[in-house]
Design a protein around this motif. Structure first.
Motif, PDB file in Angstrom:
ATOM      1  N   VAL A  91      21.790  14.904   8.122  1.00 20.31           N
ATOM      2  CA  VAL A  91      22.186  13.508   8.356  1.00 20.31           C
ATOM      3  C   VAL A  91      22.816  13.343   9.733  1.00 20.31           C
ATOM      4  O   VAL A  91      22.517  12.383  10.451  1.00 20.31           O
ATOM      5  CB  VAL A  91      23.136  13.028   7.233  1.00 20.31           C
ATOM      6  CG1 VAL A  91      23.781  11.701   7.594  1.00 20.31           C
ATOM      7  CG2 VAL A  91      22.381  12.920   5.911  1.00 20.31           C
ATOM      8  N   ASN A  92      23.663  14.279  10.132  1.00 15.95           N
ATOM      9  CA  ASN A  92      24.327  14.160  11.429  1.00 15.95           C
ATOM     10  C   ASN A  92      23.376  14.347  12.605  1.00 15.95           C
ATOM     11  O   ASN A  92      23.649  13.876  13.705  1.00 15.95           O
ATOM     12  CB  ASN A  92      25.498  15.133  11.532  1.00 15.95           C
ATOM     13  CG  ASN A  92      26.688  14.639  10.758  1.00 15.95           C
ATOM     14  OD1 ASN A  92      27.024  13.463  10.797  1.00 15.95           O
ATOM     15  ND2 ASN A  92      27.329  15.531  10.030  1.00 15.95           N
ATOM     16  N   ALA A  93      22.254  15.012  12.382  1.00 19.34           N
ATOM     17  CA  ALA A  93      21.266  15.215  13.448  1.00 19.34           C
ATOM     18  C   ALA A  93      20.337  14.015  13.602  1.00 19.34           C
ATOM     19  O   ALA A  93      19.594  13.933  14.574  1.00 19.34           O
ATOM     20  CB  ALA A  93      20.443  16.469  13.170  1.00 19.34           C
ATOM     21  N   ALA A  94      20.388  13.076  12.650  1.00 17.24           N
ATOM     22  CA  ALA A  94      19.420  11.985  12.604  1.00 17.24           C
ATOM     23  C   ALA A  94      19.918  10.706  13.281  1.00 17.24           C
ATOM     24  O   ALA A  94      21.106  10.395  13.248  1.00 17.24           O
ATOM     25  CB  ALA A  94      19.062  11.680  11.149  1.00 17.24           C
ATOM     26  N   ASP A  95      18.954   9.970  13.850  1.00 20.53           N
ATOM     27  CA  ASP A  95      19.211   8.634  14.384  1.00 20.53           C
ATOM     28  C   ASP A  95      18.949   7.569  13.325  1.00 20.53           C
ATOM     29  O   ASP A  95      19.323   6.414  13.488  1.00 20.53           O
ATOM     30  CB  ASP A  95      18.319   8.371  15.602  1.00 20.53           C
ATOM     31  CG  ASP A  95      18.622   9.336  16.734  1.00 20.53           C
ATOM     32  OD1 ASP A  95      19.805   9.466  17.111  1.00 20.53           O
ATOM     33  OD2 ASP A  95      17.677   9.975  17.246  1.00 20.53           O
ATOM     34  N   ALA A  96      18.284   7.943  12.251  1.00 23.17           N
ATOM     35  CA  ALA A  96      18.017   7.082  11.104  1.00 23.17           C
ATOM     36  C   ALA A  96      17.607   7.978   9.945  1.00 23.17           C
ATOM     37  O   ALA A  96      17.191   9.123  10.150  1.00 23.17           O
ATOM     38  CB  ALA A  96      16.915   6.073  11.400  1.00 23.17           C
ATOM     39  N   LEU A  97      17.725   7.453   8.727  1.00 20.48           N
ATOM     40  CA  LEU A  97      17.329   8.193   7.533  1.00 20.48           C
ATOM     41  C   LEU A  97      16.390   7.322   6.714  1.00 20.48           C
ATOM     42  O   LEU A  97      16.702   6.156   6.459  1.00 20.48           O
ATOM     43  CB  LEU A  97      18.563   8.564   6.704  1.00 20.48           C
ATOM     44  CG  LEU A  97      18.306   9.401   5.458  1.00 20.48           C
ATOM     45  CD1 LEU A  97      19.440  10.387   5.253  1.00 20.48           C
ATOM     46  CD2 LEU A  97      18.151   8.533   4.226  1.00 20.48           C
ATOM     47  N   ILE A  98      15.256   7.881   6.343  1.00 20.21           N
ATOM     48  CA  ILE A  98      14.323   7.216   5.434  1.00 20.21           C
ATOM     49  C   ILE A  98      14.227   8.080   4.187  1.00 20.21           C
ATOM     50  O   ILE A  98      13.819   9.234   4.258  1.00 20.21           O
ATOM     51  CB  ILE A  98      12.930   7.023   6.068  1.00 20.21           C
ATOM     52  CG1 ILE A  98      13.026   6.140   7.316  1.00 20.21           C
ATOM     53  CG2 ILE A  98      11.963   6.419   5.040  1.00 20.21           C
ATOM     54  CD1 ILE A  98      11.712   5.991   8.077  1.00 20.21           C
ATOM     55  N   ALA A  99      14.619   7.510   3.049  1.00 20.11           N
ATOM     56  CA  ALA A  99      14.534   8.214   1.771  1.00 20.11           C
ATOM     57  C   ALA A  99      13.287   7.746   1.035  1.00 20.11           C
ATOM     58  O   ALA A  99      13.034   6.549   0.934  1.00 20.11           O
ATOM     59  CB  ALA A  99      15.766   7.933   0.928  1.00 20.11           C
ATOM     60  N   VAL A 100      12.513   8.706   0.552  1.00 18.09           N
ATOM     61  CA  VAL A 100      11.311   8.413  -0.225  1.00 18.09           C
ATOM     62  C   VAL A 100      11.524   9.014  -1.605  1.00 18.09           C
ATOM     63  O   VAL A 100      11.663  10.227  -1.743  1.00 18.09           O
ATOM     64  CB  VAL A 100      10.050   9.017   0.432  1.00 18.09           C
ATOM     65  CG1 VAL A 100       8.825   8.753  -0.432  1.00 18.09           C
ATOM     66  CG2 VAL A 100       9.856   8.463   1.835  1.00 18.09           C
ATOM     67  N   GLY A 101      11.564   8.175  -2.630  1.00 19.47           N
ATOM     68  CA  GLY A 101      11.818   8.663  -3.972  1.00 19.47           C
ATOM     69  C   GLY A 101      13.297   8.942  -4.177  1.00 19.47           C
ATOM     70  O   GLY A 101      14.130   8.623  -3.327  1.00 19.47           O
ATOM     71  N   GLY A 102      13.605   9.550  -5.311  1.00 15.59           N
ATOM     72  CA  GLY A 102      15.008   9.782  -5.622  1.00 15.59           C
ATOM     73  C   GLY A 102      15.253  11.080  -6.361  1.00 15.59           C
ATOM     74  O   GLY A 102      14.442  11.514  -7.174  1.00 15.59           O
ATOM     75  N   SER A 103      16.363  11.706  -6.027  1.00 12.53           N
ATOM     76  CA  SER A 103      16.855  12.902  -6.705  1.00 12.53           C
ATOM     77  C   SER A 103      18.329  13.014  -6.356  1.00 12.53           C
ATOM     78  O   SER A 103      18.839  12.271  -5.508  1.00 12.53           O
ATOM     79  CB  SER A 103      16.095  14.157  -6.240  1.00 12.53           C
ATOM     80  OG  SER A 103      16.409  14.434  -4.884  1.00 12.53           O
ATOM     81  N   TRP A 104      19.028  13.942  -6.972  1.00  9.26           N
ATOM     82  CA  TRP A 104      20.457  14.107  -6.662  1.00  9.26           C
ATOM     83  C   TRP A 104      20.670  14.488  -5.203  1.00  9.26           C
ATOM     84  O   TRP A 104      21.572  13.978  -4.537  1.00  9.26           O
ATOM     85  CB  TRP A 104      21.103  15.142  -7.583  1.00  9.26           C
ATOM     86  CG  TRP A 104      21.219  14.653  -8.990  1.00  9.26           C
ATOM     87  CD1 TRP A 104      20.569  15.147 -10.091  1.00  9.26           C
ATOM     88  CD2 TRP A 104      22.008  13.554  -9.460  1.00  9.26           C
ATOM     89  NE1 TRP A 104      20.903  14.426 -11.203  1.00  9.26           N
ATOM     90  CE2 TRP A 104      21.794  13.444 -10.843  1.00  9.26           C
ATOM     91  CE3 TRP A 104      22.862  12.648  -8.838  1.00  9.26           C
ATOM     92  CZ2 TRP A 104      22.422  12.471 -11.623  1.00  9.26           C
ATOM     93  CZ3 TRP A 104      23.483  11.678  -9.616  1.00  9.26           C
ATOM     94  CH2 TRP A 104      23.261  11.597 -10.991  1.00  9.26           C
ATOM     95  N   GLY A 105      19.829  15.369  -4.680  1.00  9.04           N
ATOM     96  CA  GLY A 105      19.958  15.758  -3.277  1.00  9.04           C
ATOM     97  C   GLY A 105      19.705  14.592  -2.341  1.00  9.04           C
ATOM     98  O   GLY A 105      20.416  14.399  -1.349  1.00  9.04           O
ATOM     99  N   THR A 106      18.701  13.777  -2.676  1.00  6.58           N
ATOM    100  CA  THR A 106      18.389  12.599  -1.877  1.00  6.58           C
ATOM    101  C   THR A 106      19.557  11.620  -1.909  1.00  6.58           C
ATOM    102  O   THR A 106      19.936  11.056  -0.879  1.00  6.58           O
ATOM    103  CB  THR A 106      17.112  11.906  -2.408  1.00  6.58           C
ATOM    104  OG1 THR A 106      16.083  12.874  -2.529  1.00  6.58           O
ATOM    105  CG2 THR A 106      16.672  10.779  -1.506  1.00  6.58           C
ATOM    106  N   LEU A 107      20.126  11.443  -3.089  1.00  8.69           N
ATOM    107  CA  LEU A 107      21.273  10.550  -3.224  1.00  8.69           C
ATOM    108  C   LEU A 107      22.444  11.035  -2.375  1.00  8.69           C
ATOM    109  O   LEU A 107      23.143  10.233  -1.754  1.00  8.69           O
ATOM    110  CB  LEU A 107      21.675  10.424  -4.692  1.00  8.69           C
ATOM    111  CG  LEU A 107      22.768   9.410  -5.003  1.00  8.69           C
ATOM    112  CD1 LEU A 107      22.358   8.006  -4.555  1.00  8.69           C
ATOM    113  CD2 LEU A 107      23.074   9.416  -6.495  1.00  8.69           C
ATOM    114  N   SER A 108      22.639  12.353  -2.312  1.00  6.67           N
ATOM    115  CA  SER A 108      23.744  12.877  -1.494  1.00  6.67           C
ATOM    116  C   SER A 108      23.492  12.602  -0.011  1.00  6.67           C
ATOM    117  O   SER A 108      24.421  12.283   0.737  1.00  6.67           O
ATOM    118  CB  SER A 108      23.969  14.371  -1.749  1.00  6.67           C
ATOM    119  OG  SER A 108      22.988  15.167  -1.126  1.00  6.67           O
TER     120      SER A 108
END
Length: 157
Positions: A91-108
């Motif tokens: 997350v800190n390396a990113a200029d934006a985040l795109i989440a596709v689908g869902g899981s606990w890791g994705t939610l974090s």
């Protein structure tokens, strides 16, 4: 320096999530973005494969201390030895985040990005976060498809 966009999602995904993540990675590569991901299977592998198909660069931030489980479509694999804490690095390396689908890791990953308040967060499908009164949590942009997700980052306005 190139724009870096994290594409996050479940390590085990549906065929639809795979297609969405692949197209997202391809579109990002077409815009010259470096695609960041967790470097393993599912959505992560699909985003890396899409970036590769689009002639771009895919960087995997791996949870393990070695590259043994890295997706074969990564351009660069970064073993961290941090386990799920690698989500913070991603997350800190990113200029934006795109989440596709869902899981606990994705939610974090979504939560870390929202908590940091520094980058746009866009979601295609997946889980929806609501407050205690059932209202959608603010700040997350929900996109209908990969093209809308890439546009919603606002990085190429």
């Amino acid at each position: 320096m190139a724009v870096q966009v994290a594409v996050c999602g479940p390590g085990e995904c549906t065929e639809r999530e795979w297609d969405l993540a692949h197209e997202t990675g391809r579109l990002l590569a077409g815009r010259g973005a470096v695609v960041l991901c967790g470097g393993l299977g599912g959505v992560m592998a699909a985003a890396a494969a899409g970036a590769r198909a689009g002639g771009g660069t895919a960087v995997g931030v791996l949870p393990a201390a070695d590259r043994a489980a890295a997706s074969p479509d990564l351009t660069v694999a970064v073993p961290t030895g941090l386990g799920q804490a690698r989500n913070n690095v991603l997350v800190n390396a990113a200029d934006a985040l795109i989440a596709v689908g869902g899981s606990w890791g994705t939610l974090s990953e979504i939560a870390l990005a929202m908590r940091g308040g520094r980058i746009p967060v866009v979601q295609v499908g997946g889980w929806r976060v609501h407050d205690e009164e059932g209202r959608p949590a603010g700040g997350i942009v929900h996109a209908a498809d990969p093209a809308a997700a890439v546009a919603a980052t606002g990085l190429w306005d």
